[in-house]
Design an enzyme around this catalytic site. Structure first.
Site, PDB file in Angstrom:
ATOM      1  N   SER A  22     -16.245  -2.333   8.804  1.00 20.54           N
ATOM      2  CA  SER A  22     -16.401  -3.117   7.575  1.00 20.54           C
ATOM      3  C   SER A  22     -17.718  -3.889   7.660  1.00 20.54           C
ATOM      4  CB  SER A  22     -15.199  -4.050   7.413  1.00 20.54           C
ATOM      5  OG  SER A  22     -15.223  -4.682   6.162  1.00 20.54           O
ATOM      6  N   ASN A  23     -17.857  -4.939   6.903  1.00 18.79           N
ATOM      7  CA  ASN A  23     -19.081  -5.760   6.976  1.00 18.79           C
ATOM      8  C   ASN A  23     -18.728  -7.225   6.742  1.00 18.79           C
ATOM      9  OD1 ASN A  23     -19.277  -6.334   4.034  1.00 18.79           O
ATOM     10  ND2 ASN A  23     -19.461  -4.105   3.954  1.00 18.79           N
TER      11      ASN A  23
END
Ligand SMILES: Cc1cc2nc3c(=O)[nH]c(=O)nc-3n(C[C@H](O)[C@H](O)[C@H](O)COP(=O)(O)O)c2cc1C
Length: 423
Positions: free
Chosen positions: A225-226
């Site tokens: 993810s980020n």
């Protein structure tokens, strides 16, 4: 003339830099005003509480004083710390300082006094003197709310431009069930936001916003993810809603609470987000892609948890489909705004992306700059558009930036926006 010290407050939230006078009256629901005061402060407001004599029989002023850090106004005639003598008469000084007066809970007695212009205590007198928007959140027994006298007083106030909320239906203090409970906090906050933003320049527009990160599964328990928190997309949704737009927010996984009066569509992966954007795009007038959609995902996802010893040493990735690149063939006059989170060559990269993706506008920010980018309450961005605009904006709250983006959208002459939506 403002009596408040605003320097210690972080400039965040819908009510940042607003002084809100919270009037509390003698209702069994007076204790709920404590939580309301907290929410107002959490959204950036300076909260000045004013209590009627009867309100103090339900909750002590000390509670509000400690919570807000400000003395509570209780007496029209007694000198009050809430308003230093140098500021003049308390009711006038408080009325002058207020960006908005909210009375929650408002008793039937208070509603009657407001409707008839009576002014026999601090709250009712300052309400007469105030020129700011007024929001009234009534709370009373069901029989009182439907009494013709109360109905007529509510009508008078509404005709005068006062926002009088409908009470909630549910169990009442009397033991009966009916309409009379103090409206939910979110409804009061929305009404305040609406009253503070009287300009409904997005009325009739349908604004589609994406927000947050996406998660791309490696197996059922792991994902890549980020760092996106979703705060920029949330701010855009609140700003567009407050300016009258119908807002749909397609949101990746975030820790943020739902946005009242906004349709939130939760998604997890970039593919989920792509499908939702494409489905909902046709019914939109403006699309703002503030989400940090994954550019890559694991080339394959394991159906079972990958055992520790057998995990891959290298992770094979594949590019995700580019949502914006899928849109041009489907566009029918919608205004499309992209975001470009960069760590260098900000303007050049953003300009290239603007052209490559056929965007109308792009919001570029350097996520390595202090106070800008993921998770912060503030952002510093440069707005570029296809007409050649390139505005480097200063550091500001995400909500303020959201309004600046919406201002810029409205400045753009497009048929669809000027006709006030497609419906
Ligand atoms: C226990 C109790 C609960 C009350 N709750 C309410 C209420 O929820 N709403 C209301 O309009 N009046 C309620 N009242 C009546 C008001 O307190 C009364 O009308 C009072 O004069 C209101 O004064 P104020 O508007 O100046 O604060 C309640 C009274 C008592 C004794």
């Amino acid at each position: 003339m403002k009596t408040t010290n605003r320097t210690s407050r972080a400039p965040v939230g819908r009510f940042r830099e607003k002084t809100i006078v919270l009037g509390v009256t003698g209702s069994i629901a007076a204790y709920k005003a404590v939580s309301l005061a907290r929410r107002l402060m959490a959204e950036g407001a300076v909260v000045q509480v004013v209590m009627t004599r009867n309100a103090q029989r339900f909750v002590g002023p000390l509670t509000f004083q400690e919570l807000t850090g400000r003395p509570v106004g209780t007496d029209l005639f007694a000198p009050s710390d809430a308003v230093p003598a140098s500021m003049g008469m308390p009711h006038l000084a408080l009325a002058e300082s207020a960006d908005l007066l909210v009375i929650a809970p408002a008793s039937a007695h208070c509603v009657a006094k407001l409707a008839h212009g009576l002014a026999d205590d601090l709250l009712s007198t300052l309400a007469l003197a105030a020129e700011c928007p007024v929001v009234v959140a009534p709370a009373m027994d069901g029989g009182m709310w439907t009494h013709p006298a109360v109905c007529s007083n509510v009508l008078t106030l509404r005709q005068r431009g006062v926002t009088v909320l409908e009470p909630e239906v549910g169990p009442l203090a009397s033991g009966r069930t009916g309409k009379g409970r103090l409206p939910e906090e979110d409804a009061i906050l929305s009404a305040i936001a609406g009253a503070l933003h009287p300009v409904k320049d997005f009325k009739g527009q349908r604004v589609l916003i994406t927000a947050g990160p996406t998660q791309e599964a490696l197996d059922p328990v792991r994902f890549i993810s980020n760092r996106s928190s979703g705060k920029m997309g949330w701010a855009l949704a609140e700003a567009a809603r407050d300016r009258g737009a119908g807002v749909v927010l397609i949101a990746g996984p975030t820790a943020l609470p739902p946005v009242p009066n906004v349709t939130v569509v939760p998604v997890v992966t970039s593919e989920d987000m792509r499908k939702e954007v494409i489905t909902r795009f046709v019914d939109s007038d403006v699309l703002i892609m503030a989400a940090a959609v994954a550019d890559f995902r694991p080339a394959g996802s394991s159906p079972g948890k990958i055992p520790k010893g057998r995990g891959p040493r290298t992770l094979a990735l594949e590019p995700t489909p580019d949502i914006l690149m899928d849109l041009p063939s489907r566009r029918a006059g919608q205004f499309v705004v992209g975001f470009s989170a960069e760590t260098g060559d900000l303007v050049e990269r953003a300009r290239a992306k603007l052209r490559r993706k056929a965007l109308d506008m792009i919001v570029a920010n350097n996520v390595t700059e202090p106070g800008a980018g993921f998770g912060t309450e503030t952002n510093r961005a440069t707005l570029l558009d296809r007409a050649g605009r390139c505005d480097a904006l200063p550091l500001m709250s995400k909500l303020e930036l959201a309004h600046r983006i919406l201002d810029a959208v409205l400045e753009f002459p497009t048929d669809r926006l000027q006709k006030g939506g497609t419906s």
